[in-house]
Motif scaffolding. Structure first.
Motif: not given
Length: 444
Positions: A261, A284, A290, A294, A298
């Motif tokens: 992370r 971004r 994004l 993300e 994860e």
């Protein structure tokens, strides 16, 4: 099937299964014009078809219901494709194709023997309308479906079920559908060819090209000596020394979920500070992309399938590489580097580090670079090649015209994109060199 069997070695939940992998650099079958071979016309689920195979379509909202069976299929797949796994595909479709459907082929005992995502989309310029296509995109340009060979009739029967369904429901007015970014030299493609012939489908390859890959089963030093030209080895070593002279240089990798992370936050900042940030294409700056990346980072971090290779100078990251793993297969997914150190090629340095880590792993078999043909960096580091291309397919008896017309449109579009990419790279190299000269001054 000619592919040799190999033990699947990995630290994930698939470690108890076996898979079949084809050696890197296998030759592609001879180029083929649209097939006009008469086929049996067998339909999935019919009395004469593959016994008991059932094709089902599900919306993205229903994906969670099949997750255990989906993970099991990913473990049994002839060719791993982490980008079609349950940790990556759902957020990917949510970001780019929320109306896409998950298409599965199921055996009588309920096991999945094939999984793909299908959406109606433009292929080429879109002049001939949208067609049904297996999903692939620039964030993960590998469209090979998850296919197992242990169902009734093997992988060929699973393909027959999918192709029959696409022929019946996805052809549109042209009677053609598309399978983008397929690997053309592996066992999954071999099963496709046999299935298409049996069904009498018209089909053709387009945009076929060699993509850089890395084969395992050798030491990092053996690879370095065999794959990298002596003058480049010397230059890369010189650049590494120059970086080390500027401070404390550390090359390591984030593998723990918390470290991943933190490293991903650094990645986003480094990417946004470079040319992607200036062009407005950094993660971004693209909210949908994004959110997808993300979520994938994860999930993959929790299962041990993601590593972030790091190159840090005095504690500050100067290069980061997101690297994904599925058993013996790997993919360098996304890379970012500090352009202030461009003269020392930190992107090359981190790829060299990642290459050494892969080759040090006895379970590693093959890495797909995901790079475009002729990539100026990776093709000098990785010398093996796999064949990638798009398949345009039409239903038996009426698909030949659609395959030819859609194929022509695809080829024209592909050439236009290649020329635009070449112009972009030339401009970036020219003006990037000017910026570098302004920062560093003339050489001493």
């Amino acid at each position: 099937m000619t592919a040799p069997a190999a033990a699947r070695i990995g630290q994930d939940v698939c470690s108890e299964h076996a898979y079949v992998a084809e050696a890197a650099g296998a030759s592609v079958r001879a180029g083929m014009t649209p097939s006009q071979t008469a086929g049996s016309g067998i339909r999935a689920g019919s009395p004469d078809g593959p016994a008991g195979l059932t094709v089902r379509r599900r919306s993205l909202a229903d994906a969670a219901a099949i997750e255990p069976a989906w993970r099991d299929l990913a473990c049994r797949a002839l060719e791993p494709n982490v980008f079609l796994g349950p940790d990556v595909l759902p957020p990917r479709l949510a970001a780019f194709a929320p109306a896409a459907e998950l298409v599965t082929v199921e055996a009588p005992d309920g096991r999945l023997v094939l999984l793909a995502a299908v959406a109606r989309r433009r292929i080429g310029f879109g002049l001939t309308g949208r067609v049904a296509a297996l999903w692939s995109d620039d964030y993960a340009p590998l469209g090979t479906p998850l296919v197992a060979s242990d169902g009734p009739g093997g992988a060929e029967a699973a393909w027959m079920a999918l192709l029959s369904d696409l022929s019946d429901r996805g052809g549109g007015w042209l009677g053609a559908f598309a399978l983008p970014d397929q690997r053309l030299d592996g066992p999954v493609h071999e099963a496709f060819v046999q299935a298409a012939r049996r069904l009498g489908l018209a089909w053709a390859r387009h945009g076929s090209h060699a993509r850089a890959a890395l084969a395992g089963q050798r030491s990092p030093e053996a690879h370095r000596l065999a794959a990298i030209e002596p003058r480049r080895r010397k230059e890369y070593a010189r650049q590494s020394r120059r970086l080390a002279e500027q401070g404390h240089l550390v090359a390591d990798a984030a593998t723990d979920p918390d470290d991943i992370r933190a490293a991903f936050v650094d990645f986003l900042a480094l990417e946004a500070a470079g040319w992607k940030g200036r062009s407005g294409t950094a993660l971004r700056q693209e909210p949908a992309a994004l959110a997808f990346v993300e979520a994938a980072v994860e999930a993959l971090g929790r299962t041990g399938a993601l590593t972030i290779d790091r190159l840090r100078l005095d504690g500050r990251p100067i290069a980061l590489l997101l690297r994904v793993r599925d058993g013996g297969s790997a993919w360098p997914w996304k890379i970012a580097y500090d352009e202030a150190h461009a003269a020392q090629s930190p992107g090359v340095q981190i790829m060299l580090q990642a290459t050494a880590r892969l080759l040090d792993d006895p379970g590693f078999r093959l890495a797909d670079s995901l790079a475009v043909a002729g990539h100026p960096m990776i093709e000098h580091l990785w010398r093996e090649r796999i064949q990638i291309g798009t398949l345009i397919v039409g239903p038996a008896g009426r698909g030949h015209f659609g395959v030819r017309l859609k194929g022509l449109e695809f080829e024209l579009h592909d050439r236009a994109r290649a020329r635009a990419r070449g112009l972009r790279d030339a401009l970036r190299a020219r003006f990037g060199s000017r910026r570098k000269a302004q920062r560093t001054g003339p050489p001493a």
